[in-house]
Design a protein around this motif. Structure first.
Motif: not given
Length: 254
Positions: A137-140, A147-151
């Motif tokens: 997932t992209g974003g600042s 996002h390098t993983g999942i939440d």
């Protein structure tokens, strides 16, 4: 000259004594088979045979011998039956022991197989949760731009589990990940658990699938409590792979 009658030990044998001796002698000679040959014509016995009782004794002796033989045969048969029974019981006991041993071995094999499957299994890091932010997932919010993983959705203090069998290689402050744990999995891959409130394992410790390793929290760079989970090819940042595909390839439905 007057003669006196003999007295004392010089008295002649009585008639009954002589008769008894003669009968005993005849019986002895008859047994030896010589009565007929020794008797002279002048003193030959009458034509009718005198019953000495020897024939009856022989018949009785044969009957007793037959009875003893039959008794011995019966004892032999009983002994043979007893041996056969003992052998059959021993064989049955051996078979029962063999079946019991085979059952124990089968149970042990089943237990080992079940344990092997359990240790090779994978689970979700948070039970009954869901993915709130996906992979890449992209974003600042992320220094890498994505996002390098999942939440996983989780409040502070939720139990965090090792997803599979492995060894802890890192614990403590992970910078933007806050308190984190990194585990080298038994297949050579790595998993990371971030933003923890409490860490419950130490470096070098072996962990099993589903074992509690920490409690979720809100440490590090985060906008709220949750669990950050990564799958990696190496222990360091930047070696991440798709964690959803990773978990699904190990049978975990997320």
């Amino acid at each position: 000259m007057a003669f006196t009658r003999a007295t004392g030990k010089h008295r002649a044998p009585s008639r009954m004594t002589r008769r008894s001796a003669n009968i005993a002698g005849i019986a002895t000679l008859a047994t030896a088979g010589v009565v007929g040959t020794l008797a002279s014509p002048a003193v030959a016995a009458p034509s009718s045979t005198t019953d000495t009782g020897l024939g009856q004794a022989i018949v009785i002796g044969d009957s007793i011998a037959d009875q003893l033989g039959a008794q011995a045969d019966a004892q032999k048969q009983a002994a043979a039956k007893a041996r056969a029974k003992a052998e059959a019981e021993a064989a049955a006991k051996r078979k029962a022991e063999q079946r019991a041993q085979e059952a124990r071995e089968a149970k042990e094999r089943a237990a080992r197989e079940a344990e092997r499957k359990r240790l090779n299994s994978f689970v979700a890091p948070i039970s009954g949760s869901y993915v709130s932010t996906g992979y890449k997932t992209g974003g600042s919010l992320w220094s890498s731009g994505s996002h390098t993983g999942i939440d996983f959705h989780a409040g502070i203090g939720t139990s965090v589990h090792a997803v599979g069998l492995g060894t802890v290689v890192e614990t403590g402050d992970g910078g933007a990940y806050g308190n984190n744990v990194v585990i080298r999995m038994h297949d050579g891959t790595y998993t990371q658990y971030g933003h923890l409130s409490v860490i419950q394992v130490s470096v070098g410790q072996s962990v099993e699938p589903g074992q509690q390793i920490a409690l979720s929290g809100n440490t590090g760079n985060t906008t709220g409590p949750h669990l950050h989970f990564e799958a990696r090819t190496g222990p360091e940042y930047g070696s991440d792979i798709d964690p959803i595909a990773y978990l699904r390839s190990h049978g975990v439905n997320v």
